[in-house]
Design a protein around this motif. Structure first.
Motif, PDB file in Angstrom:
ATOM      1  N   GLU A 115       0.824  -1.203   0.000  1.00 41.36           N
ATOM      2  CA  GLU A 115       0.000   0.000   0.000  1.00 41.36           C
ATOM      3  C   GLU A 115       0.868   1.267   0.000  1.00 41.36           C
ATOM      4  OE1 GLU A 115      -3.883   1.543   2.398  1.00 41.36           O
ATOM      5  OE2 GLU A 115      -2.052   1.272   3.563  1.00 41.36           O
ATOM      6  N   SER A 116       1.933   1.236   0.786  1.00 41.30           N
ATOM      7  CA  SER A 116       2.765   2.439   0.895  1.00 41.30           C
ATOM      8  C   SER A 116       3.540   2.718  -0.387  1.00 41.30           C
ATOM      9  CB  SER A 116       3.730   2.307   2.077  1.00 41.30           C
ATOM     10  OG  SER A 116       4.708   1.313   1.831  1.00 41.30           O
ATOM     11  N   LYS A 117       3.985   1.662  -1.063  1.00 40.21           N
ATOM     12  CA  LYS A 117       4.792   1.837  -2.271  1.00 40.21           C
ATOM     13  C   LYS A 117       3.943   2.051  -3.517  1.00 40.21           C
ATOM     14  CE  LYS A 117       8.871   1.487  -0.416  1.00 40.21           C
ATOM     15  NZ  LYS A 117       9.809   2.647  -0.418  1.00 40.21           N
ATOM     16  N   ARG A 118       2.798   1.375  -3.586  1.00 38.89           N
ATOM     17  CA  ARG A 118       1.964   1.463  -4.788  1.00 38.89           C
ATOM     18  C   ARG A 118       0.818   2.463  -4.634  1.00 38.89           C
ATOM     19  NH1 ARG A 118       2.805  -2.656  -8.421  1.00 38.89           N
ATOM     20  NH2 ARG A 118       1.683  -1.195  -9.774  1.00 38.89           N
ATOM     21  N   HIS A 119       0.686   3.015  -3.430  1.00 38.96           N
ATOM     22  CA  HIS A 119      -0.373   3.983  -3.150  1.00 38.96           C
ATOM     23  C   HIS A 119      -1.749   3.407  -3.513  1.00 38.96           C
ATOM     24  CE1 HIS A 119       2.885   6.787  -2.466  1.00 38.96           C
ATOM     25  NE2 HIS A 119       3.329   6.549  -3.672  1.00 38.96           N
ATOM     26  N   THR A 120      -1.961   2.176  -3.045  1.00 44.76           N
ATOM     27  CA  THR A 120      -3.212   1.474  -3.315  1.00 44.76           C
ATOM     28  C   THR A 120      -4.397   2.309  -2.832  1.00 44.76           C
ATOM     29  OG1 THR A 120      -2.030  -0.609  -2.981  1.00 44.76           O
ATOM     30  CG2 THR A 120      -4.455  -0.694  -2.994  1.00 44.76           C
ATOM     31  N   PRO A 121      -5.342   2.625  -3.706  1.00 40.90           N
ATOM     32  CA  PRO A 121      -6.456   3.509  -3.320  1.00 40.90           C
ATOM     33  C   PRO A 121      -7.433   2.832  -2.371  1.00 40.90           C
ATOM     34  CG  PRO A 121      -6.779   2.700  -5.550  1.00 40.90           C
ATOM     35  CD  PRO A 121      -5.410   2.246  -5.137  1.00 40.90           C
ATOM     36  N   THR A 136      -5.186  -6.440   4.909  1.00 39.80           N
ATOM     37  CA  THR A 136      -4.250  -7.087   3.990  1.00 39.80           C
ATOM     38  C   THR A 136      -4.901  -7.622   2.725  1.00 39.80           C
ATOM     39  OG1 THR A 136      -2.936  -7.735   5.923  1.00 39.80           O
ATOM     40  CG2 THR A 136      -2.391  -8.770   3.808  1.00 39.80           C
ATOM     41  N   ARG A 137      -5.925  -8.442   2.871  1.00 43.86           N
ATOM     42  CA  ARG A 137      -6.520  -9.077   1.691  1.00 43.86           C
ATOM     43  C   ARG A 137      -7.193  -8.071   0.771  1.00 43.86           C
ATOM     44  NH1 ARG A 137      -9.570 -13.926   4.776  1.00 43.86           N
ATOM     45  NH2 ARG A 137      -9.637 -12.301   6.377  1.00 43.86           N
ATOM     46  N   SER A 138      -7.744  -6.984   1.339  1.00 38.81           N
ATOM     47  CA  SER A 138      -8.365  -5.971   0.476  1.00 38.81           C
ATOM     48  C   SER A 138      -7.304  -5.156  -0.262  1.00 38.81           C
ATOM     49  CB  SER A 138      -9.286  -5.058   1.288  1.00 38.81           C
ATOM     50  OG  SER A 138      -8.572  -4.373   2.301  1.00 38.81           O
ATOM     51  N   ILE A 139      -6.171  -4.891   0.396  1.00 43.76           N
ATOM     52  CA  ILE A 139      -5.072  -4.180  -0.272  1.00 43.76           C
ATOM     53  C   ILE A 139      -4.532  -5.025  -1.424  1.00 43.76           C
ATOM     54  CG2 ILE A 139      -2.694  -3.361  -0.020  1.00 43.76           C
ATOM     55  CD1 ILE A 139      -3.443  -2.624   2.909  1.00 43.76           C
ATOM     56  N   ILE A 140      -4.242  -6.292  -1.140  1.00 43.58           N
ATOM     57  CA  ILE A 140      -3.699  -7.179  -2.166  1.00 43.58           C
ATOM     58  C   ILE A 140      -4.717  -7.398  -3.279  1.00 43.58           C
ATOM     59  CG2 ILE A 140      -2.885  -9.524  -2.630  1.00 43.58           C
ATOM     60  CD1 ILE A 140      -0.863  -7.749  -1.150  1.00 43.58           C
ATOM     61  N   GLY A 141      -5.996  -7.543  -2.926  1.00 39.88           N
ATOM     62  CA  GLY A 141      -7.033  -7.736  -3.934  1.00 39.88           C
ATOM     63  C   GLY A 141      -7.192  -6.525  -4.840  1.00 39.88           C
ATOM     64  N   THR A 142      -7.222  -5.353  -4.231  1.00 42.74           N
ATOM     65  CA  THR A 142      -7.347  -4.117  -5.010  1.00 42.74           C
ATOM     66  C   THR A 142      -6.156  -3.943  -5.945  1.00 42.74           C
ATOM     67  OG1 THR A 142      -8.613  -3.035  -3.264  1.00 42.74           O
ATOM     68  CG2 THR A 142      -7.490  -1.602  -4.842  1.00 42.74           C
ATOM     69  N   GLN A 143      -4.963  -4.149  -5.406  1.00 43.74           N
ATOM     70  CA  GLN A 143      -3.769  -3.967  -6.222  1.00 43.74           C
ATOM     71  C   GLN A 143      -3.660  -5.042  -7.303  1.00 43.74           C
ATOM     72  OE1 GLN A 143      -1.867  -1.075  -5.613  1.00 43.74           O
ATOM     73  NE2 GLN A 143      -1.248  -1.630  -7.705  1.00 43.74           N
ATOM     74  N   ASN A 171     -11.155   0.449  -5.485  1.00 44.73           N
ATOM     75  CA  ASN A 171     -10.733   0.936  -4.172  1.00 44.73           C
ATOM     76  C   ASN A 171     -10.890  -0.165  -3.131  1.00 44.73           C
ATOM     77  OD1 ASN A 171     -10.321   4.120  -4.193  1.00 44.73           O
ATOM     78  ND2 ASN A 171     -12.071   3.669  -5.526  1.00 44.73           N
ATOM     79  N   ALA A 172      -9.981  -0.190  -2.176  1.00 45.33           N
ATOM     80  CA  ALA A 172     -10.148  -1.057  -1.013  1.00 45.33           C
ATOM     81  C   ALA A 172     -11.063  -0.370  -0.008  1.00 45.33           C
ATOM     82  CB  ALA A 172      -8.797  -1.346  -0.374  1.00 45.33           C
ATOM     83  N   LEU A 173     -11.851  -1.153   0.704  1.00 45.39           N
ATOM     84  CA  LEU A 173     -12.606  -0.619   1.843  1.00 45.39           C
ATOM     85  C   LEU A 173     -11.632  -0.534   3.015  1.00 45.39           C
ATOM     86  CD1 LEU A 173     -15.033   0.195   3.540  1.00 45.39           C
ATOM     87  CD2 LEU A 173     -15.579  -2.239   3.802  1.00 45.39           C
ATOM     88  N   ARG A 174     -11.322   0.658   3.420  1.00 47.11           N
ATOM     89  CA  ARG A 174     -10.310   0.871   4.456  1.00 47.11           C
ATOM     90  C   ARG A 174     -10.728   0.198   5.766  1.00 47.11           C
ATOM     91  NH1 ARG A 174      -9.979   6.680   4.599  1.00 47.11           N
ATOM     92  NH2 ARG A 174      -9.496   6.401   2.375  1.00 47.11           N
ATOM     93  N   ASN A 175      -9.893  -0.723   6.227  1.00 52.14           N
ATOM     94  CA  ASN A 175     -10.102  -1.440   7.501  1.00 52.14           C
ATOM     95  C   ASN A 175     -11.264  -2.426   7.480  1.00 52.14           C
ATOM     96  OD1 ASN A 175      -7.893  -0.031   8.681  1.00 52.14           O
ATOM     97  ND2 ASN A 175      -9.252   1.715   9.045  1.00 52.14           N
ATOM     98  N   GLY A 176     -11.799  -2.709   6.286  1.00 51.01           N
ATOM     99  CA  GLY A 176     -12.723  -3.814   6.108  1.00 51.01           C
ATOM    100  C   GLY A 176     -13.966  -3.805   6.987  1.00 51.01           C
ATOM    101  N   THR A 177     -14.435  -5.011   7.324  1.00 51.54           N
ATOM    102  CA  THR A 177     -15.641  -5.125   8.145  1.00 51.54           C
ATOM    103  C   THR A 177     -15.412  -4.559   9.546  1.00 51.54           C
ATOM    104  OG1 THR A 177     -15.018  -7.403   8.724  1.00 51.54           O
ATOM    105  CG2 THR A 177     -16.559  -7.123   6.895  1.00 51.54           C
TER     106      THR A 177
END
Length: 401
Positions: free
Chosen positions: A84-90, A157-164, A176-182
C-alpha cells in the motif's frame, strides 16, 4: 522474529504436511513455559532428525534486544502494508462506501475473504469473490468499466492485495479497497449483513482467456518461474530441499479433480497466511491451476515476498486424476478402544466414575458439547487431568477427530 505458528495440540496432525523433509532444521520456541521441549520431543519421536529448542524462549530473545510481534500472519500483513505504501493502493472509508451504496451509485462490493467468513458477516450488497478469483471473475461481475469496484476483507491485507491485483492486471474500472474492512465498517457504527450467500458465477471462455493473459503478464513482471508437469516429479522425491505443492483454486474445484499430491490452498488465503502452510524458510512453492489465473496472481505476490515460486504451464483436464478433499499425511496411531454413542451415553448417565473429556477447540466446545463433558487442551492434557474428578473410565471426544 520470523516464527511460524505451530500449535502443540496439532503438532502430530500438521507435521508431515508442513514439514515434509525429516532432516529439515527445526527450532521450537515458546514463552518459557516448557511447550518447546515437549514439541521437540514429539518431533523426534515422529522421526525428525535435526530438532533444537530455543533456550529461554521469547523472554531470552527479548532480553537480547530481539524484536517480537503481537499478531498472526505478520509477514503477509507487513507485506500488505508495504504494498500500500509503495503502490499507493487507493481506498475509501466505511462512510464513503456506505454513501455510494445508499445513493445507489454504480458500484460493486466484492468480499475477498473465505466464503464462511463472508457468510458470517458481510458488507451490504457484497458478493463473495475470494482473492485469487478476482481477476477471473470481476470482468463479468462488473462488465461496465464505469462501475466502481470496492474490495473488502475483515481488516486490511486481503483488500489491499485484492485491489492492487485488479489494478496490476489492468482492469479498466476504478478500484478501491474498503479501508479497515468489516472491522472499520463496524467501528463506524454501520450495520453488517449476516448469512448472505451471494457468490461469483462461472465466466465465459473468452473472459477466462483474457484474464489468463492479464494474469500471466503480471506474473512475468514479478519474476514468477515456469515449470512443466513432467518436471515436478523429481521435486516430489528431492531429499535436499523442501517443495510445497498447492492448488489455489476453489475448494469445490479441487474436490472435483486435482493433481496428485497437491494440497487445496485457495490463493487469497495463501498470500494472507503463507507461513501457516509453508513454514520452511527457503522452500520452493509450486502452484497448479489449469486456467492459469488463480496460480499466476498469487504467485506474483509470493515472488515479491521473496519465495521461490513456480507455476505449472501445461496442465490438462485429464491430468486432474485425484478427487475429493485434501487429507494430510498422518503418523500411525496406537491401538485404542472405541465406543459407540449409545454405550457412551449410557455410561455417562449411570456410572459416576465415567467422565467425558472434549479435546476440541474451545470455540467448538462453547458452540456445543456432550452434556457434562469437560474441556481440556490436548497440549496441556496432563495438567488438565489434575483438575478433573477422579474417574475409572475416560471417554475422549473431539469435533475434529
Amino acid at each position: 522474529m520470523f516464527a511460524a505458528n505451530f500449535p502443540l495440540s496439532r503438532l502430530e496432525v500438521d507435521a508431515f504436511s508442513k514439514l515434509p523433509r525429516k532432516d529439515v532444521p527445526i527450532v521450537t520456541l515458546d514463552d518459557g513455559e516448557g511447550s518447546a521441549e515437549l514439541a521437540a520431543q514429539r518431533l523426534l519421536e515422529l522421526g525428525y532428525l535435526d530438532v533444537s529448542v530455543f533456550k529461554g524462549g521469547i523472554p531470552t530473545w527479548k532480553a537480547a534486544g530481539g524484536e517480537v510481534f503481537k499478531d498472526v500472519n505478520v509477514p503477509s500483513k507487513s507485506f500488505g502494508e508495504f504494498v500500500e505504501s509503495k503502490r499507493h493502493t487507493p481506498s475509501l472509508s466505511a462512510q464513503e462506501v456506505k454513501k455510494l451504496i445508499d445513493d445507489q451509485e454504480d458500484v460493486v462490493v466484492v468480499d475477498v475473504r473465505r466464503f464462511d467468513e463472508y457468510n458470517t458477516m458481510s458488507i451490504p450488497t457484497g458478493i463473495s469473490v475470494p482473492g485469487a478469483e478476482l481477476v477471473l471473475r470481476v470482468p463479468e461481475i462488473a462488465p461496465n468499466p464505469k462501475t466502481k469496484i470496492i474490495v473488502n476483507c475483515a481488516g486490511r491485507t486481503r483488500s489491499i492485495i485484492g485491489t492492487q491485483s485488479l489494478i496490476n492486471a489492468g482492469i479498466p474500472n476504478e478500484v478501491n479497497a474498503l479501508r479497515n474492512g468489516t472491522i472499520g465498517w463496524t467501528l463506524a457504527g454501520q450495520e453488517l449483513d449476516k448469512g448472505q450467500s451471494r457468490k461469483f458465477k462461472e465466466v465465459s471462455e473468452s473472459t477466462a482467456s483474457e484474464a489468463a493473459k492479464r494474469a500471466r503478464s503480471v506474473a512475468d513482471q514479478a519474476g514468477v518461474k515456469r515449470v512443466k508437469l513432467a518436471d515436478i516429479a523429481q521435486w516430489k522425491s528431492q531429499a535436499e530441499r523442501t517443495t510445497y505443492f498447492f492448488d489455489p483454486r476453489t475448494p469445490e474445484e479441487y474436490e472435483a479433480g486435482h493433481l496428485p499430491g497437491f494440497r487445496s490452498t485457495p490463493g487469497g488465503q495463501l498470500v494472507q497466511e503463507t507461513e501457516m502452510v509453508a513454514p520452511v524458510r527457503g522452500a520452493r512453492i509450486v502452484l497448479s491451476d489449469p486456467g492459469g489465473v488463480r496460480a499466476n496472481m498469487p504467485a506474483s505476490w509470493l515472488a515479491q515476498m521473496a519465495w521461490d515460486v513456480y507455476v505449472i504451464d501445461d496442465i490438462k483436464a485429464t491430468d486432474l486424476t485425484e478427487k475429493g478433499v485434501w487429507t494430510p499425511a498422518l503418523p500411525s496411531t496406537p491401538q485404542i478402544q472405541t465406543v459407540d454413542v449409545k454405550t457412551a451415553s449410557s455410561w455417562l448417565e449411570s456410572d459416576s466414575a465415567t467422565i467425558c473429556i472434549d479435546l476440541s477447540t474451545h470455540a467448538n466446545y462453547v458452540k456445543g458439547h456432550i452434556p457434562g463433558s469437560w474441556f481440556a487442551l490436548r497440549s496441556q492434557f496432563s495438567n488438565a487431568m489434575k483438575n478433573l474428578p477422579t474417574a475409572n473410565r475416560l471417554v475422549l471426544t473431539s469435533t475434529t477427530g
